[in-house]
Enzyme design. Structure first.
Site, PDB file in Angstrom:
ATOM      1  N   ASP A 104       0.856  -1.188   0.000  1.00  0.00           N
ATOM      2  CA  ASP A 104       0.000   0.000   0.000  1.00  0.00           C
ATOM      3  C   ASP A 104       0.893   1.240   0.000  1.00  0.00           C
ATOM      4  OD1 ASP A 104      -2.147   1.862   0.468  1.00  0.00           O
ATOM      5  OD2 ASP A 104      -3.339   0.223   1.266  1.00  0.00           O
ATOM      6  N   HIS A 134       2.228   2.126  -3.166  1.00  0.00           N
ATOM      7  CA  HIS A 134       1.301   3.088  -3.767  1.00  0.00           C
ATOM      8  C   HIS A 134       1.814   4.528  -3.686  1.00  0.00           C
ATOM      9  CE1 HIS A 134      -2.359   0.136  -3.399  1.00  0.00           C
ATOM     10  NE2 HIS A 134      -1.347  -0.363  -4.059  1.00  0.00           N
TER      11      HIS A 134
END
Ligand SMILES: *[C@@H]1O[C@H](CO)[C@@H](O)[C@H](O)[C@H]1NC(C)=O
Length: 388
Positions: free
Chosen positions: A212, A235
């Protein structure tokens, strides 16, 4: 004679107080076999260190120590150094830490530093539980600091957290440096570092590979300095999601510099829910950044609304202003390298672009602007689409 004695005993006391009290977890019963539950011995060592009037060192020698959810609570009487040569592991059954929210929690402490060490939450079976859609616990962050100040974490390595690797909530004056954070790119919600409701946070010289955000910055974060981060896979670095709540504190004075993003989903992102909020993000600087095949190198997304749930009118109330992008170069993995999707009710303003060169397939990438105003300066590729 009496005064001389007093002077001498003062010197003696001063000497004594400056020397350090040391507490080895093994002498409190911890076992370096990776199997014996060492939670209580660690708590006892903490209790002694925390009660020490002299500054204390808790020493974790080489070897593997099994810990269940553990809370190191303050306030303590003096400074504490947690010196870790070994590895701390969670039990292999993910339920044992999965419902506590935090695996290792420091609560209401100040002047604590954590040096070295590996923490391994063994998150893989937890992610597969979630991927299979079975009934799973809510998950835990690996190491968290709450209501704390003057914290240093230096040289820690975190592997395979269930959720966030390192979480900072309601803290002041925290330095995180020389960290290594790793989890597979496919692992769910394994943010590297999450900061929220905190002031004066420095994150520096760290390598973050995860599933993430490498770093996520939530509401109420102020005075953040982030430099020399190698992010990817992951991310990217994200301010947000903001506007989760109608009433929330904003984000201000955040600098992210001298960092490299490699094959990440985003580079530098600001994102907010598409719904009412009094939140804001302002005085943000992204500079001296290299993008290598990043899908969205520069992005503001105020239309965040996964599954179109909970965003009745699709306008974000979050006000985004004074955001500077300077010296950003490299390659985009998608055509639109610079994407400003701002709120129609609260347009972004004061965006500044300076010296940007982002290519896609060896050509100039493109830019896209919705409700975004600001200025550009120097060479800016792709060309600015900001309203003046
Ligand atoms: C902004 O943050 C930096 C470091 O994080 C700090 O040194 C500086 O004083 C802050 N600026 C303001 C105006 O608060």
């Amino acid at each position: 004679m009496a005064t001389r004695l007093i002077v001498l005993s003062c010197i003696f006391l001063a000497f004594f107080q400056s020397s350090n009290a040391a507490y080895n977890v093994v002498s409190f019963g911890a076992r370096a076999d990776g199997k014996t539950d060492s939670t209580l011995p660690f708590l006892r060592a903490w209790g002694s260190a925390c009660n020490s009037v002299r500054s204390a060192t808790i020493y974790v020698p080489r070897g593997t120590f099994l810990l269940k959810p553990i809370v190191f609570s303050g306030p303590c009487k003096s400074k504490i150094v947690f010196q870790i040569a070994g590895t701390l592991v969670a039990p292999s059954d993910y339920w044992s830490i999965g419902n506590s929210g935090n695996w290792i929690l420091f609560n209401k402490v100040s002047w604590v530093s954590v040096k070295g060490g590996i923490i391994d939450a063994k998150g893989a079976s937890y992610w597969s539980c979630r991927r299979a859609g079975r009934s799973c616990p809510t998950g835990s962050s690996s190491i968290s600091f709450m209501w704390s100040s003057n914290i240093v974490v230096n040289g820690l390595k975190s592997i395979n957290s269930q959720l966030i690797h390192i979480a900072i909530y309601h803290c002041n004056d925290v330095v995180l440096r020389n960290l290594k954070i790793t989890a597979p790119s496919t692992s769910l919600n394994t943010d590297g570092i999450h900061v929220q409701s905190s002031t004066g946070i420095t994150i520096s010289s760290s390598m973050i590979k995860t599933g993430d955000d490498c770093i996520s910055i939530g509401q109420g974060s102020k005075n953040l300095w982030i430099d020399h981060i190698a992010c990817g896979p992951g991310h990217g670095i994200s301010i947000g999601s903001l506007g989760d709540n109608v009433y929330e504190d904003g984000v201000q004075n955040v600098t992210i510099t001298s960092s490299v993003f490699t094959r990440t989903q985003n580079g530098v992102r600001i994102k907010s829910w598409a719904r009412p909020s009094n939140g804001y993000a302002r005085n943000i600087v992204f500079r001296n950044i290299i993008m290598r095949d990043v899908y969205n190198p520069i992005i503001i997304d105020q239309k965040y609304c996964p599954d179109n749930k909970g965003c009745p009118n699709q306008n974000s109330g979050v006000k985004i202003s004074q955001v500077t992008y300077k010296n950003i170069r490299g390659t985009s993995a998608s055509q639109v390298a610079m994407n400003f999707i701002c709120s129609s009710s609260n347009p972004c303003n004061g965006i500044k672009l300076q010296n940007i060169r982002l290519t896609y397939n060896k050509r100039a990438a493109t830019s896209s602007c919705t409700n975004a105003a600001g200025l550009s300066n120097g060479v800016v590729i792709p060309r600015s689409c900001l309203q003046k």
